[in-house]
Write an enzyme that holds these catalytic residues in place. Sequence first.
Site: not given
Length: 782
Positions: A348-349, A378, A380, A393, A427
Amino acid sequence: MLCGRWRSRHRRHEEPPVPAQVAAPVALPSPPAPQDGGNKRPGLRALKKMGLTEDEDVRAMLRGSRLCKIRSRTWKKERLYRLQEDGLSVWFQRRIPRAPSQHIFFVQHIEAVREGHQSEGLRRFGGAFEPARCLTIAFKGRRKNLDLVAPTAEEAQRWVRGLAKLRARLDAMSQRERLDHWIHFYLHRADSNQDSKMSFKEIKNLLRMVNVDMNDMYAYRLFKECDRSNNEWLEGPEIEEFLRRLLKRPELEEIFHRYSGEDRVLSTSELLEFLEDQGEDGATLAHARQLIHTYELNETAKQHELMTLDGFMLYLLSPEGAALNLAHTCVFQDMNQPLAHYFISCSHNTYLTDSQIGGPSSTEAYVRAFAQGCRCVELDCWEGPGGEPVIYHGHTLTSKILFRDVIQAVRDHAFTLSPYPVILSLENHCGLEQQAAMARHLHTILGDMLVTQLLDSQNPEELPSPEQLKGRVLVKGKKLPAARNEDGRVLSDREEDNEDEDEEEEAGAAEQRRRAKQISPELSALAVYCCATRLRTLRSVLPQPCQVSSLSERKAKKLIREAGNSFIRHNACQLIRVYPLGLRMNSANYNPQEMWNAGCQLVALNFQTPGYEMDLNAGRFLINGRCGYVLKPACLRQPDTTFDPECPGTPRTTFTIQVLTAQQLPKLNAEKPNSIVDPLVRIEIHGVPADCACKETNYVLNNGFNPRWGQTLQFQLRAPELVLVRFVVEDYDATSPNDFVGQFTLPLSSLKQGYRHIHLLSKDGASLSPATLFVHICIQRS
């Protein structure tokens, strides 16, 4: 399976014995830098044992090099770096002197050595230096890369080649060799006046260095027993005698003598008897002979197919004698089943190296994730300047990196450790134009790695297998409905379609969200097998294998609690990704075991945050060659399964561990000689809720050298196929939380029975070798 067939012969017992007195190899804390800046050079005995004293590259490293360390465009400092004579650590200058342990790094903590501009730091800040003079030392755990520039290309190559040789030799060293290597280094340190003689004061200093606070009377008695010349000094053979007594393993000797009888050597038939009592699969006389020829050091004994105590100890300390099933360290599972049938290591992230509020973003975080076996990362993606999408983020102070740089890192590093497919979880917060740029970068940089259409041999009713997708990259993103054009408005592919928007971002970004809800046809076309879709119901008439949904940990827990079996049936056919709540501002993790119990494949964790959650993740994916794919138990793969983690049935396995001793536990404060650990051992069971439990031993006062427990801990298990066992050693403290010393986590199904060593790991997952636990394991299935 039986715990061991303790026969009626006089040297058999009904239970594993608890030795009356246990001594063990020495605890080995980090060696300090030379006190005079490195001018006092101890003997080269350690490097001689490694066979590297004549190597020109290693000799150059021993002399030292002035290398330029690069941190930013303006921070570039020349420092002296020099290999220490232990061959296991490198000393370096610091502008402001610090504690000795802060002036070294260890060879065993190096993840990789890269040549040229092969790190984010050197690509950004090293342009003024020719690539041939540059190298990057990447470390395991959270330690930052060391970007260096040598005065010449040849000197850079000497460090690259030299470190490669040292790492290869270290990997090839047996546990016994590591112990011998370290103890002689500490002997030299304790010999304060370097006269090759040891006074009682120096012996006491040595004992504190190696993490034992021995009673003065006992220590002096041992000292005098070895002082044959009776002159209050130990030298030559007397020191060797002291070391032999210090390193004795009475608990291993007792086991050995029980099988060897009066002649004190093991024949092949006696060794076979031991292997059978251990529960070794396929134990044969041929296997016993092979062990003798592999581990026995005495040539005469080997010629007569006999094993001495030394050979027996080497075997038990080897990977073959360890708790982890050696066969499970390679890819041993069926890799031809659909992707939905596997647990898949997921981050994640991934871009973050610290907290999700103000931490730095880095392509190095992706490299580190891949080095840990991660197969789903991931990205973003947000609008960036100059038409170039960036990754960070959103709506926070985290730094930004270019999307294209991340894709280059994927191309260069995704398949270094594992050949099996990588999933890019996008994302997407970009408008149509920069989405098209993302698609263009994916095509251009990844080329044939990128999956752009269904496989010819693909069964349309199920996902392809890891084997079919070897070396390929899948994109997880939103798919435009066939009837929509590029102006069609569809939900974005952000986490759970931002069902908890208050957790994910601040208000005031309405325009950004509106633009992100438009999906470009170029990017849509790349969502082939991982089409991001909101999970609306678990009662779908027909499974949609190419759809994947993202759920927050909160929603996943709710589904497990309220519809456990239906959720498992859904996950038998389709991929589910679970991610941490946005409220975890410090990038903390949730317990992944709850999600694995329900068959969730992509259980995303913050890889940059150490803790028991990441220990569990590392333990889950420790097996199957650390390839990042682990086949789920059969009860989680069947579309009509009746399994429910909340109601797993009655106990069907008894798991018994006798915690015997520990060896060479590290000092937690290397700068304080009188700081000695008070160790205790905790065994944690992580599985379905009814199986979760933890039990611990008493603590042993002031002894990280040869602590002895002899305590038995037992657990009743209902779903053993899902259980992870975590062995934890802590330093007991009566007035504050215990300090972490080391741990090792592995699946119960990969845990071998009998007498086993547990090789401990640090908080960051690095080896604490030669620190071990010695236990007896029994697994009885009803």
